[in-house]
Motif scaffolding. Structure first.
Motif, PDB file in Angstrom:
ATOM      1  N   GLN A  47      54.084  41.562  36.157  1.00 36.93           N
ATOM      2  CA  GLN A  47      53.840  42.980  35.873  1.00 36.93           C
ATOM      3  C   GLN A  47      52.342  43.256  35.819  1.00 36.93           C
ATOM      4  OE1 GLN A  47      54.568  44.753  31.905  1.00 36.93           O
ATOM      5  NE2 GLN A  47      55.942  46.181  32.952  1.00 36.93           N
ATOM      6  N   GLY A  48      51.589  42.305  35.268  1.00 33.53           N
ATOM      7  CA  GLY A  48      50.139  42.454  35.240  1.00 33.53           C
ATOM      8  C   GLY A  48      49.552  42.512  36.635  1.00 33.53           C
ATOM      9  N   VAL A  49      50.038  41.646  37.513  1.00 32.24           N
ATOM     10  CA  VAL A  49      49.573  41.631  38.901  1.00 32.24           C
ATOM     11  C   VAL A  49      49.902  42.955  39.584  1.00 32.24           C
ATOM     12  CG1 VAL A  49      49.987  40.600  41.165  1.00 32.24           C
ATOM     13  CG2 VAL A  49      49.650  39.136  39.175  1.00 32.24           C
ATOM     14  N   ALA A  50      51.131  43.418  39.429  1.00 28.76           N
ATOM     15  CA  ALA A  50      51.553  44.652  40.085  1.00 28.76           C
ATOM     16  C   ALA A  50      50.772  45.856  39.575  1.00 28.76           C
ATOM     17  CB  ALA A  50      53.053  44.867  39.861  1.00 28.76           C
TER      18      ALA A  50
ATOM     19  N   PHE B 133      47.174  38.295  43.454  1.00 29.90           N
ATOM     20  CA  PHE B 133      46.712  38.443  42.079  1.00 29.90           C
ATOM     21  C   PHE B 133      46.590  39.892  41.639  1.00 29.90           C
ATOM     22  CE2 PHE B 133      44.768  34.182  42.957  1.00 29.90           C
ATOM     23  CZ  PHE B 133      45.489  33.486  42.013  1.00 29.90           C
ATOM     24  N   GLY B 134      46.875  40.849  42.533  1.00 30.14           N
ATOM     25  CA  GLY B 134      46.694  42.255  42.181  1.00 30.14           C
ATOM     26  C   GLY B 134      45.234  42.626  42.076  1.00 30.14           C
ATOM     27  N   ILE B 135      44.347  41.889  42.792  1.00 27.01           N
ATOM     28  CA  ILE B 135      42.923  42.189  42.755  1.00 27.01           C
ATOM     29  C   ILE B 135      42.517  42.807  44.076  1.00 27.01           C
ATOM     30  CG2 ILE B 135      42.529  40.267  41.190  1.00 27.01           C
ATOM     31  CD1 ILE B 135      41.326  38.715  43.493  1.00 27.01           C
ATOM     32  N   GLY B 136      41.355  43.446  44.088  1.00 19.15           N
ATOM     33  CA  GLY B 136      40.899  44.101  45.305  1.00 19.15           C
ATOM     34  C   GLY B 136      40.218  43.171  46.283  1.00 19.15           C
TER      35      GLY B 136
END
Length: 272
Positions: free
Chosen positions: A183-186, A28-31
């Motif tokens: 693109q949002g995830v990246a 998800f591109g989250i920490g």
């Protein structure tokens, strides 16, 4: 003092949380902080950490772990050419300023106040995950400055208060303006870097000299927990990146949304 059996159980639980957090970082591109903070909160409670610093320590330790997790996720996504470099350049200053603002708030707010903030934002994030529709848009182009800078500052502020990498918030922002979800995830992985590094130093500063902290803590960061979880997230994050570019994530979003609402309910209950 916990028994050896309890300590082993804590280590297993932390390892599992680290694996899930690293996977979500790539997917998800989250920490991964949305997973780690509630786990840490329970862990530090079982270790009899003072309630006055328990939530602060959970948030600060989460941000320390997000630093390498986000960097590794960002490097993997950038190799695929999916990151919006222009947006990241525009947010080099606003996002860290938001995180610094969060550190100033954390230095003065109570543990209960920090839990209430986490619960409130978790409810919004959970509802967004449950009811998200990719076709929902408010525009076709990302807003220019100063609105863009203000959004970056707000993402940094809210993420710093929650101990998260800002991926869910940034994904929402970008997809609402027509950007592809991948693109949002990246790009969110890069936002996580902008959040976690100043957040780490901010929570060290905010907790410097605070009482009731466990051994191997510097401010509101516990390095024993960091050392245990970081190697796990490093190994697992690239696996999430691979799936992010090949998987329909709707079912995972629903599960994550339910999880966030459950966490919010847990923190709200702890305030009663």
């Amino acid at each position: 003092m916990p028994s050896p059996g309890e300590l082993i159980w804590f280590a297993v639980a932390l390892s599992a949380a680290g694996a899930v957090a690293g996977f979500l970082a790539g997917l998800f591109g989250i920490g991964g902080g949305a997973i780690l903070v509630p786990v840490f909160y329970q862990l530090f409670g079982m270790l009899h950490v003072d309630d006055a610093v328990r939530m602060h320590l959970s948030v600060g330790t989460s941000l320390a772990i997000i630093v390498p997790t986000s960097i590794r996720s960002f490097m993997s996504h950038r190799k695929r050419g999916a990151v919006d470099q222009e947006l990241l350049r525009d947010w080099i200053v606003p996002v860290p300023l938001g995180v610094i603002s969060a550190s100033l708030v954390a230095a003065s707010v109570s543990s209960a106040g920090l839990r209430a903030i986490f619960a409130g934002i978790a409810i919004l994030v959970g509802l967004r995950m449950l009811f998200n529709k990719e076709h929902w848009q408010v525009g076709s182009q990302l807003p220019p400055n100063p609105v863009r800078a203000l959004v970056g500052w707000l993402i940094g502020l809210l993420s710093g208060l929650m101990g998260i990498g800002g991926g869910v918030l940034n994904n929402t922002f970008m997809t609402l303006y027509g950007r592809p979800v991948h693109q949002g995830v990246a790009t969110s992985s890069g936002v996580g870097v902008l959040i976690a590094i100043p957040g780490l130093f901010g929570y060290i500063w905010a907790g410097w000299g605070a009482g009731g902290l466990p051994l191997l803590s510097t401010g509101y960061v516990n390095w024993a927990v960091v050392a245990l979880i970081i190697p796990i997230t490093f190994v697992v994050a690239p696996l999430g990146v691979q799936l992010a570019h090949a998987l329909n994530k709707r079912q995972l979003e629903l599960g994550f949304g339910v999880f966030m609402l459950s966490v919010a309910a847990r923190f709200i209950y702890s305030l009663s």
